[in-house]
Design an enzyme around this catalytic site. Structure first.
Site, mmCIF file in Angstrom:
data_model
loop_
_atom_site.group_PDB
_atom_site.id
_atom_site.type_symbol
_atom_site.label_atom_id
_atom_site.label_comp_id
_atom_site.label_asym_id
_atom_site.label_seq_id
_atom_site.Cartn_x
_atom_site.Cartn_y
_atom_site.Cartn_z
ATOM 1 N N ASP A 41 0.820 -1.211 0.000
ATOM 2 C CA ASP A 41 0.000 0.000 0.000
ATOM 3 C C ASP A 41 0.853 1.259 0.000
ATOM 4 O OD1 ASP A 41 -2.038 1.813 0.184
ATOM 5 O OD2 ASP A 41 -2.596 1.335 2.239
ATOM 6 N N THR A 46 -0.172 1.850 8.265
ATOM 7 C CA THR A 46 -1.367 2.512 8.799
ATOM 8 C C THR A 46 -0.996 3.688 9.682
ATOM 9 O OG1 THR A 46 -2.709 0.505 8.700
ATOM 10 C CG2 THR A 46 -3.385 2.188 10.278
ATOM 11 N N LYS A 56 -3.394 12.582 14.959
ATOM 12 C CA LYS A 56 -2.802 13.597 15.831
ATOM 13 C C LYS A 56 -2.790 14.963 15.151
ATOM 14 C CE LYS A 56 -2.512 10.192 18.418
ATOM 15 N NZ LYS A 56 -3.232 9.294 17.509
ATOM 16 N N GLY A 188 -13.339 2.992 23.225
ATOM 17 C CA GLY A 188 -11.916 2.811 23.451
ATOM 18 C C GLY A 188 -11.139 4.035 23.011
ATOM 19 N N GLY A 304 -12.066 -1.726 17.774
ATOM 20 C CA GLY A 304 -10.786 -2.404 17.915
ATOM 21 C C GLY A 304 -10.189 -2.776 16.566
ATOM 22 N N HIS A 477 11.685 25.931 35.968
ATOM 23 C CA HIS A 477 10.438 26.577 36.386
ATOM 24 C C HIS A 477 10.154 27.770 35.487
ATOM 25 C CE1 HIS A 477 7.309 28.114 39.045
ATOM 26 N NE2 HIS A 477 7.867 29.310 38.923
#
Length: 501
Positions: A41, A46, A56, A188, A304, A477
């Site tokens: 592919d 994937t 994302k 999920g 899933g 910090h």
């Protein structure tokens, strides 16, 4: 013209160019092995093309839009307009850059790239069929093989992905218009990530989950901020249900649909009370018993993933798989056939890209004669929900079951100056350690940038660092990473910016 059958040979044959396969190929090339990588592919698999990276990208883009439109508290007043087609174009550009980079890296490491579908002919031979009419096939002989064929979305009865309103995760990441409404089947990590993405675009989202809670397998205290944020986004939940069928609600194709959901038989959940504890209170609708009829424009099925091993003719090579299709391997990624390895999703849980990459490197090094082995002790897991969840090592209950006397340190992001300045202070950092010697056994984080913060704690687990090591490391910090230091100090009883246990 049909291409004739040609037989060639290679030291290492790798089937599948996802994060497990291409990493194995590059590492084997670095070790001066003759490597052939077969991909049917797209390079990157994937993860790069239809999963980790594009999801994302859309999570980041929708977060920006949502935060800009909900920042009145900061004195920012905006009403961003989402151009989903433009957003998807940008996402595709990111994907293209990464996949082309994978191809270049493989070539730079002398990996032979071969496009096609590989099936075993015998224990040392595969047939590679090339796509396209008249493209033919060829035979490839190998000394060692690495199976890295990955996984695919599970399809449930009456919800075929070829039907236009029914989406799998790959199709949901490629829509060019924002649906008015969507039913998500499965609570999920994939279902919850994409439910949040579309809710932030303005889609009315309803989640159906057969269990009594979202994100099965994660502790209640980690899931609670995610569920609360989902509620704030207007996401509706129905627990204890399975989707049974769908139908057009109007005259025919193109109209809205109706998803039918039936009460589910409840299996025993993993993890005992940690998974089920939420049901008695917050999840009261888990007790619903009537059939649901839910109107929507689209339905996303995210129940899933399953391994892609049925296309390989494994029996011809003498390789065993279990009844779900996962290939059994040992600590060196070897199958029952010593010269054939399996890595990534096809080799079983956890189905994580970084886990596959690690296994791919190990397999390549074992083939090259290196003393490599797989170690899952410091394997992180991340859920890119809002807020993010990240874990590494053992939970408190797992550590106690393993015989440790534990001590736990916790620091809430509400006490973090940096978290407050980002406008997101939900969640916490939690560290689990051995009470006797202070060794860090595991950690969990829910909150802003959890996916980035978990790296420090993964290193602590890997190196056998103690609470004192983490607490005495000076953190800049103001940063979110100070919360890690404070959690370690809390376990030691001398945290400064939160009450000690």
């Amino acid at each position: 013209m049909v291409v004739g059958d040609v037989t060639t040979g290679t030291d290492v044959l790798i089937i599948g160019a996802g994060p497990a396969g291409y990493v194995a190929a590059i590492r084997a090339g670095q070790l001066d092995l003759d490597v052939t990588l077969v991909e049917k592919d797209a390079y990157g698999g994937t993860c790069l093309n239809h999963g980790c990276i594009p999801s994302k990208a859309l999570i980041t883009a929708t977060d920006i839009a949502y935060e800009a439109g909900n920042a009145e508290e900061m004195g920012i007043h905006a009403n961003p307009a989402i151009d989903l087609a433009g957003m998807v174009d940008w996402k595709d550009g990111v994907v293209d850059q990464l996949t082309s980079g994978v191809e270049k890296l493989c070539k730079a490491n002398q990996v032979n790239l071969l496009e096609g579908t590989a099936t075993f002919a015998d224990e040392n031979t595969v047939r590679v069929s090339h796509s396209g009419e008249g493209q033919g096939s060829e035979t490839l002989e190998f000394e060692n093989a690495i199976i890295a064929t990955g996984s695919r979305p599970i399809e449930i009865p009456n919800f075929e992905y070829g039907d236009e309103p029914v989406l799998n995760s790959r199709q949901a990441l490629a829509l060019d218009t924002v649906p008015d409404s969507m039913v998500v089947v499965g609570g999920g990590y994939i279902g919850m990530e994409l439910a949040s993405v579309y809710a932030k675009m303005g889609t009315e989202v309803t989640v159906i989950e057969m269990l009594d809670s979202i994100l099965p397998g994660y502790d209640d205290d980690l899931k609670r901020p995610v569920k609360q944020r989902a509620n704030d986004l207007g996401i509706e939940f129905h627990f204890g249900y399975t989707a049974s069928e769908w139908q057009y609600a109007g005259e025919g194709d193109g109209d809205s649909i109706q998803v039918i959901a039936e009460p589910a038989e409840q299996p025993e959940a993993d993890g005992g009370s940690e998974v089920q504890g939420e049901a008695a209170g917050d999840q009261a609708d888990a007790a619903e018993s009537e059939t649901l009829e839910l109107d929507a424009e689209k339905v996303l099925v995210a129940v899933g993933r399953e391994p892609v091993s049925d296309t390989l003719d494994l029996d011809q090579a003498g390789v065993d798989a279990d009844d779900r299709g996962f290939i059994d391997t040992d600590s060196r990624a070897r199958t029952n056939a010593d010269h054939i390895f399996a890595v990534g999703d096809v080799a079983g849980e956890p189905m994580l890209a970084h886990k596959g990459s690690m296994e791919g490197q190990v397999a390549a090094e074992v083939i090259a004669g290196k003393p490599a082995a797989i170690d899952y002790q410091a394997m992180p897991a991340v859920v890119f929900t809002d807020p993010e969840i990240a874990t590494v090592g053992m939970t408190e209950s797992e550590a106690e079951e393993a015989g440790f006397e534990t001590v736990v340190g916790k620091f809430p992001f509400q006490a973090s100056g940096r978290a407050l300045t980002t406008g997101d202070s939900s969640g916490f950092v939690k560290i689990v350690a051995d009470d006797e010697d202070g060794y860090v056994l595991g950690a969990s984080i829910v909150g802003p940038e959890a996916s980035e913060l978990i790296g420090e704690l993964g290193l602590a687990v890997e190196l056998g660092a103690t609470l004192e090591d983490v607490a005495s490391t000076v953190h800049a910090h103001p940063t979110l990473s100070e919360s890690v230091m404070e959690a370690a100090e809390n376990a030691l009883g001398h945290a400064i910016h939160t009450l000690n246990r």
